[in-house]
Enzyme design. Sequence first.
Site, short mmCIF file in Angstrom:
data_model
loop_
_atom_site.label_atom_id
_atom_site.label_comp_id
_atom_site.label_asym_id
_atom_site.label_seq_id
_atom_site.Cartn_x
_atom_site.Cartn_y
_atom_site.Cartn_z
N SER A 88 0.84 -1.19 0.00
CA SER A 88 0.00 0.00 0.00
C SER A 88 0.88 1.24 0.00
CB SER A 88 -0.91 0.01 1.23
OG SER A 88 -0.23 0.51 2.37
N ASP A 89 0.30 2.37 -0.32
CA ASP A 89 1.00 3.63 -0.09
C ASP A 89 0.76 4.03 1.37
OD1 ASP A 89 2.46 5.95 -0.49
OD2 ASP A 89 1.52 6.39 -2.40
N TRP A 90 1.43 5.08 1.80
CA TRP A 90 1.39 5.52 3.19
C TRP A 90 -0.05 5.72 3.66
CZ3 TRP A 90 5.65 6.89 6.46
CH2 TRP A 90 5.30 7.52 7.66
#
Length: 768
Positions: A309-311
Amino acid sequence: MSGLRRRSLLAAGGTAATAGLLGTGPVQAQALPRTAGAATGAGAAARRPGPYDDKVRALLARMTLEEKLGQLQQLPWTYNTGPGGPGTKEVEQAARQGRLGSVLNIFGARTTNALQKIAVEESRLGVPLLFGLDVIHGFWTTFPIPLAQAAGFDPRVAARDAEVSAKEARSNGVHWTFAPMMDVTHEPRWGRIAEGNGEDPYLTAAFAAAKVRAYQGADLSAADRIAACAKHFVAYGGAEGGRDYNTVDVSEARLRNLYLPPFRAAVDAGVATVMASFNTIGGVPAHANPRTLTDILKQEWSFDGMVVSDWNGVQELIPHGVAQDGAQAARLALRAGVDMEMTSTTMVTYGKRLVREGKISEQRVDDAVSRILRLKFALGLFARPYVDEGREIGAPTPEARAAARSAAARSMVLLKNEKGVLPVGRSVGAIAVVGPFGDSGDLLGTWVLPPAAQRFPAVTVLDAVRKAVPGGTVRYERGVAAEGDDISGIPAAVAAARSAGMTFVVVGEPAALSGEAAARSDIGLPGAQEKLIEAIARTGRPFAVVLVNGRPLTVGGWLDRAPAVLEAWHPGIEAGNAIADVLFGRVNPGGKLPVSFPRAVGQIPIHYNHENTGRPYDPDDKFTSKYLDLPDGPQFPFGHGLSYTTFRTGPPALSRDRIPVDALRRGGTVEVAATVTNTGPRPGDEVVQLYVHDRAAALAQPVRRLRGFRRVTLAPGGSRTVRFRLGAEDLGFFTHDPHGEFLLEPGAIDIYVGDSSAAEGRCTLSVT
């Protein structure tokens, strides 16, 4: 019409030079190899057995569900802190319990070893941690921003960055970089345009593949290689209004023809990981989109790496409005195809309950864990979990600096040069350097490690100019600040210019105005910088404008008054030296624009590969597609760039003027050849570019599509015949079919070869 199910993407096509950074590359390029187990159709292909499968299965069999879910968790570290420092207790505890798979924002051999020791020697199973970091265009040695690298039209520029960065990062305990970013965008207001390769999918694909291979090498476990991450999957560059994290609504055809090709090239190049994007696509957030993450990436393309995932991207499914709570966010993300959660903790918090309730299968958890463990085995972390502290690289080497300097100069674009103002001779006399970036170290660009920026700032233009003319008179006056309306310093700058034989006006954007969360509604020069240029122009003395920026700028207000303009971008650690190399002619600029420069913000989006309309531009007809208050087209088109010499590209010639569709299906190709000649007095580089246009197709086609490029170096009077091969990949296109139908049709294909997207040399190929 005839259909062709797509099999692969030729990322470098017959185009991208892959020789040494200062070389010209082979005249005939090679196709990218396929990855093992790649799909041969729309459905999934069976995964081929891998070298670590038995070890992964054995380890999975010993893991509890809690330990499996722990592998899906990535937590952040804080820069410059060691064990026991701020924000580290939670990380250490999770590592000790075997409920942590990865840590990001951690580096330094001693620091990473200390945390790794907890995971390996104190947890029940001793599974090593995976350490990730945003190594975007350099670790200690900051190279030009990726957008600048693309301007080199030579993938070896990006590859050299990746090689140096990987060596420095791995010696500091980093295993994994969140790069390269391969988001194609037509939106210069978007700050993250600096982190990508511009507006063209073909150019971006070539650079993406080159950088992936250079980061990873032939052996991920090597002491100088790291795992790459293709981001952001997918269509992040289509954010509405150029605002970061914003909505994207895109057709299937545009998704596959514009946004997906660089990612397919990265998968074909063997990229280890892929990162989901922040945006929605047709109302579905990327982190909850099984269509893209599973159907296309994992099944159609048979990607067997890991999706991160992204942040906080999983948790943000709640404000997106598709998840009611953390448990639902975890379920949506896991079922969509996310394998590791960055920063937020929904999977590790709710995963056991979701499995117990039958909302997530343990088989899906095992699949995600297996992907993570395979990467850890490939990196050699089970055999060698610690980094050799005695071999940690703590500063840029002279060789690394030389590579960064060469890359920066190779990436610069000469936009304008009236009456040969540039290059400047060493006997020019007094030189004035003016402008807010003339004596500034803020030339590294976005996404630079804070310790690197503090310890290894960029060489300033002023210092480099003084070094270039030892014993000469060089005067500096700032004139105006980078931002703000104060013009009280302009008279001093004007006085310096009046007393000089040449003035360099160094203006642009601070690095903080580009990159993530740095969208701008006005992309002109900030503050009073345009007033400074205008004041210098009124002196009547020779001058050149040097632009340092992270995106295309609108330059129309002052462009006519500036005799020479050099686009230097944010050039990195050797910025000043590289700029001086070009200004004084040590390097003849050969870069080309990887993105169009608009005349005004109101034109955006403006890009060379637009579709035609039923009423294309006609200056003599009111009822055609145009603006009433602007000339047609961009200020500078995609592919534009001048040199201190001149070139002539002859008309393109075909090896045959017609080819059957069936022959293309069977792998047939057509060769296009054109001869380029250096007609000027200096050695120099030209980038020969090939574009295609399908005159009549089932879907309206872009007026031109880049399908070949070659950067060549020629001596004065020298010539070279550049050859490209066009096949099915270059002459067909994706339809709106959701299963990825790739269409080849009979018809006329116009082929253009020249020095930019406005190339006039043309021939026509008949597909029968």
